[in-house]
Design a protein around this motif. Structure first.
Motif, PDB file in Angstrom:
ATOM      1  N   ASP A  15      44.341  45.692  36.095  1.00 38.30           N
ATOM      2  CA  ASP A  15      44.221  45.965  37.517  1.00 38.30           C
ATOM      3  C   ASP A  15      43.131  47.033  37.778  1.00 38.30           C
ATOM      4  N   ARG A  19      39.525  46.782  39.936  1.00 37.48           N
ATOM      5  CA  ARG A  19      39.088  47.709  40.985  1.00 37.48           C
ATOM      6  C   ARG A  19      37.735  48.346  40.653  1.00 37.48           C
ATOM      7  N   GLN A  31      42.622  40.824  45.009  1.00 36.63           N
ATOM      8  CA  GLN A  31      43.781  41.497  44.419  1.00 36.63           C
ATOM      9  C   GLN A  31      45.092  40.953  45.003  1.00 36.63           C
TER      10      GLN A  31
END
Length: 873
Positions: A15, A19, A31
């Motif tokens: 994750d 980003r 996302q």
């Protein structure tokens, strides 16, 4: 099952990676989709497989279209940088007056610093071009003359190097014996001075660049010669000189090699190299065996791992073994001097193989360069801070329309960089222009071009960057930190101006403190030089000619030469002597023959004839002079000076008997009043005077002050009539004495020029600051004049704010300059007192120059029409 689902999350590292690379415009959508897919897969295929699929999906989106964009931002930065340069150029052009002062003041400072840096680099580079310079040493002799005095000599006896080979077989010892004033004959005939007799090891120790031949290994044989390229052309023109012959001192030498001249930064130079072994054909055996015969220079090259301490230790053992009970050898030590130290760190009682430099001049020049550069930088920073207060509104407007602090910092620094870069370019051109004059002041022939372009460019760029950073730091960092609202208010603008004023005052104090230090140093140096000139030396040095007898042919006719010279109409008195004041002195062992006084010491010796005291106007305080009426005087009589009488503890010296060097028995017949036989760096030497025909190497003549050139021409005619093949070498005694202080004279001259430059640069800045101060108070002056104030009331307004700063500078400069110059004066045993008037004169001079500088703008403002002042802005 529900609890397990609530605790299940996608891999955090994946994750974070998403980003990191995903652009802000796409991140939320991508996302969100990946989170929904992860929840669905967790319910249907399990958490473990869902995590793997999440990672795969993150990498599937790792494509160019989803990356963060920076290209547009870079284009904006480039445009902004162009804008910064454009605005900086406009600001400099708008404030042309201040910009010109900044540029030229800084350029002068950098130019002088660049020249001094070249000089220092040159002085420190001596002999470092030799491959083995770090392992090469010269052997020095120290001999204790008496309980408080040591004589140092750079020359050494032959056997010290010869015997050291046994104890130190891995150390290479080489010898150089210099000769001057010799007639060299080949197809042409000239008198030459730069002749060295060297042994074969010199070619192993030093680097010589051969143009033709390479006889280094054969140079142990006698009667071989190597010429420099220029000398070969001088004697043989375009012919090949190899195999041809030259005649020197009635010896014929075969030319076996041609070399290039030694570089300028060598402690010795030559035109001829002659094989050392030839010396045995015209020198006596004692020249090679006696420990007191110092006629050559001995060098030692140590192998790796063999240090100077080991050579020194072995030299002491060798000398003790060789000298044995020889009375001359007592209190004598030999040690090594690093090759790189010869040029700047040699202190000797006698001459040296070449002309050495002065560490004092190098240190003084370095201090002067630092002071001048600091004054130039302070001047630059001062005007930069003064002008920065005018930019308060500009800064506030820029910040109000969205400029970041870093943009303002870059803007101010770029202006500083532009001024510094322009100053550096002008400084390089200026340095080249004034280099010949600079060389003349410091007595050096430095190359006009760049000796090391890369190094100089590096230091110019690095120095310029530092100066730019320092000068632009205040407006860049201080003004940019205010908010637009605070800068727009009068209180905010006043606060920034007050801060700038404090910085300016501090810099003005530092500028003039440094300037006053240089002025005071110059005044003290010249006071000492005047003290030297006016000091009573104990003899009359004026109008005394010294004719040097440099060869055996002249020595045989020295008495005839003296008699003929004495008959000339303008000659008052003539004498023969071994030395004149200022020459190096030999020393003899003196032992009392009185059984109750077994006094034994060494005294410096001067040998002269009956007429020496009269020729130099030396005074007798007891006894009598040497006399032709006493035949025994030439063998058994001696004179002492007052210092020698005191050293020997003689209450009644007349008639005291001594032995000299354990051989001659002599008796004191007179006492000569003390006089300075050496320089004022030294105490007055305890001296013994004797007659010895074989030691006369000088004819001294006191002449009438008028028609000096005619008298010299007459003496030259007598010389050439008797010694036609040898050069005529005559000089004035006062000139010979003055040469002892050449380095101090050069130091004084250089400090004069450096002080003038320092004051000029400081006043250049003060001129700009006074203009700025007057401009700031222009409206106030107009109002005061409108209310009836006169010129006398207006002038103090401007003068007062600078007078306080100059007074503080004066108080700070006194202790600094006193400490620096008192340290220098300690080099002289006899020196002038510093005294308070030196500092008063330095302060008055600096204040007077500053007042003249400030006065222009002050008078202009005081005489201006008040209407123009009130309409200002």
């Amino acid at each position: 099952m529900t609890q397990l689902y609530n605790r299940t999350k996608p891999p955090q590292w994946a994750d974070k990676f998403l980003r990191w690379y995903c652009s802000a415009e796409l991140l939320e959508e991508i996302q969100g989709d990946l989170y929904e897919a992860f929840d669905y897969r967790t319910k249907h295929i399990g958490a473990k497989k869902a995590r793997w699929h999440f990672v795969l999906d993150v990498f599937k989106f790792f494509r160019p279209y989803s990356f963060k964009r920076t290209r547009v931002k870079n284009l904006n930065n480039l445009a902004m940088i162009k804008n910064y340069f454009k605005v900086a150029y406009r600001n400099l052009r708008k404030d042309y007056f201040y910009s010109s002062i900044n540029v030229f003041g800084l350029a002068i400072g950098i130019a002088i610093t660049l020249l001094i840096a070249r000089f220092i680099q040159y002085e420190l580079s001596f002999d470092k071009f030799h491959t083995n310079y770090e392992n090469t040493y010269r052997i020095i002799r120290d001999r204790k003359v008496n309980d408080f005095e040591t004589g140092t000599n750079t020359a050494s006896p032959y056997l010290i190097g010869e015997l050291a080979k046994t104890d130190m077989p891995d150390v290479v010892f080489g010898r150089i014996a210099p000769h001057s004033g010799l007639t060299v004959a080949a197809e042409k005939k000239f008198v030459e001075n730069d002749i060295l007799m060297v042994d074969e090891n010199i070619f192993k120790i030093f680097d010589f660049e051969f143009v033709a031949g390479n006889p280094a290994n054969d140079f142990h044989q006698p009667n071989l010669a190597i010429l420099t390229k220029d000398i070969a052309t001088k004697y043989f023109e375009e012919e090949d000189p190899i195999g041809k012959f030259i005649s020197v001192r009635d010896q014929t030498y075969s030319v076996v090699g041609i070399v290039k001249r030694m570089p300028q930064n060598s402690h010795f130079h030559f035109d001829f190299l002659l094989s050392f072994e030839t010396n045995r054909k015209f020198r006596s055996a004692s020249s090679f065996e006696h420990p007191g015969n110092l006629w050559m220079y001995t060098y030692a090259m140590a192998p790796e791992g063999f240090g100077a301490e080991e050579i020194d230790y072995n030299l002491s053992k060798v000398y003790e073994k060789w000298a044995g009970d020889n009375p001359f050898a007592k209190n004598t030590t030999y040690y090594t001097q690093p090759l790189a130290d010869i040029h700047l760190k040699t202190k000797t009682d006698g001459g040296d193989i070449g002309t050495n430099g002065s560490l004092l001049i190098v240190q003084g020049s370095a201090v002067s360069a630092l002071i001048i550069l600091l004054i130039a930088c302070f001047n630059f920073m001062n005007l930069a801070t003064a002008r920065s207060t005018k930019k308060v509104k500009e800064v506030s407007v820029r910040k109000a329309v969205g400029a970041y602090r870093k943009n303002l910092i870059v803007q101010f620094l770029l202006e500083s960089v532009l001024v510094t870069a322009l100053a550096c370019v002008i400084a390089v051109a200026l340095a080249q222009l004034i280099a010949p004059f600079f060389n003349k002041v410091l007595g050096r022939e430095l190359p006009l071009g760049f000796s090391n372009l890369q190094t100089e460019l590096f230091w110019i760029v690095a120095g310029g960057a530092v100066i730019s950073l320092l000068a632009g730091s205040y407006p860049a960092i201080y003004l940019s930190r205010f908010s637009p609202s605070s800068l727009m208010t009068s209180h905010g603008g006043k606060s920034a101006g007050m801060s700038a004023a404090i910085v300016r005052k501090g810099l003005v104090i530092l500028q003039f403190t440094a300037s006053i230090i240089l002025i005071a140093a110059t005044l003290i140096i010249y006071k000492q030089l005047n003290f030297i000139q006016a000091k009573e030396l104990g003899f009359n040095k004026e109008n005394v000619l010294v004719l040097s007898i440099t060869n055996s042919q002249a020595s045989e006719k020295k008495q005839f030469l003296k008699n003929e010279i004495s008959r000339l109409p303008n000659v008052i008195s003539t004498s023969l002597a071994s030395n004149v004041p200022g020459d190096g002195l030999n020393s003899w062992r003196v032992e009392s023959l009185d059984p109750d006084k077994k006094a034994q010491t060494s005294l410096h010796v001067m040998v002269f004839d009956y007429d020496y005291l009269q020729t130099l106007n030396l005074d007798l305080v007891a006894g009598r002079n040497f006399s032709r009426d006493f035949a025994s005087d030439s063998l058994e009589a001696i004179l002492l000076n007052q210092s020698a009488v005191e050293l020997l503890g003689l209450e009644d010296p007349i008639g005291a008997e001594f032995s000299l060097n354990g051989q001659n028995e002599v008796k004191v017949i007179g006492v000569v009043k003390d006089f300075h036989s050496g320089s004022l760096y030294e105490e007055i030497n305890p001296l013994l005077f004797k007659m010895e025909d074989s030691w006369y190497w000088k004819v001294t003549a006191r002449v009438e002050p008028g028609n000096l050139q005619e008298t010299i021409a007459s003496i030259e005619k007598i010389w050439k009539g008797q010694v036609s093949d040898w050069p005529f070498n005559i000089s004035f005694l006062d000139d010979r004495l003055a040469r002892q202080y050449e380095s101090d004279i050069r130091l004084g001259q250089s400090f004069v020029y450096f002080s003038v430059l320092a004051i000029f640069i400081a006043c250049l800045g003060l001129f700009g600051l006074s203009s700025f101060a007057t401009e700031q108070r222009f409206k106030e002056i107009g109002i005061r004049k409108a209310l009836g104030a006169g010129t006398g009331d207006i002038l103090p307004l401007i003068f007062k704010q600078f007078a306080v700063l100059l007074l503080i500078s004066f108080l700070l400069a006194i202790p600094a300059s006193w400490y620096m110059m008192d340290t220098w004066l300690q080099n002289f045993v006899f020196h002038a007192e510093i005294g308070p008037m030196i500092f008063v004169m330095a302060g008055i001079l600096s204040i007077l120059v500053a007042a003249i500088t400030i006065g222009y703008h002050s008078m202009r403002a005081a005489r201006a029409n008040p209407v123009d002042s009130l309409r200002y802005e």
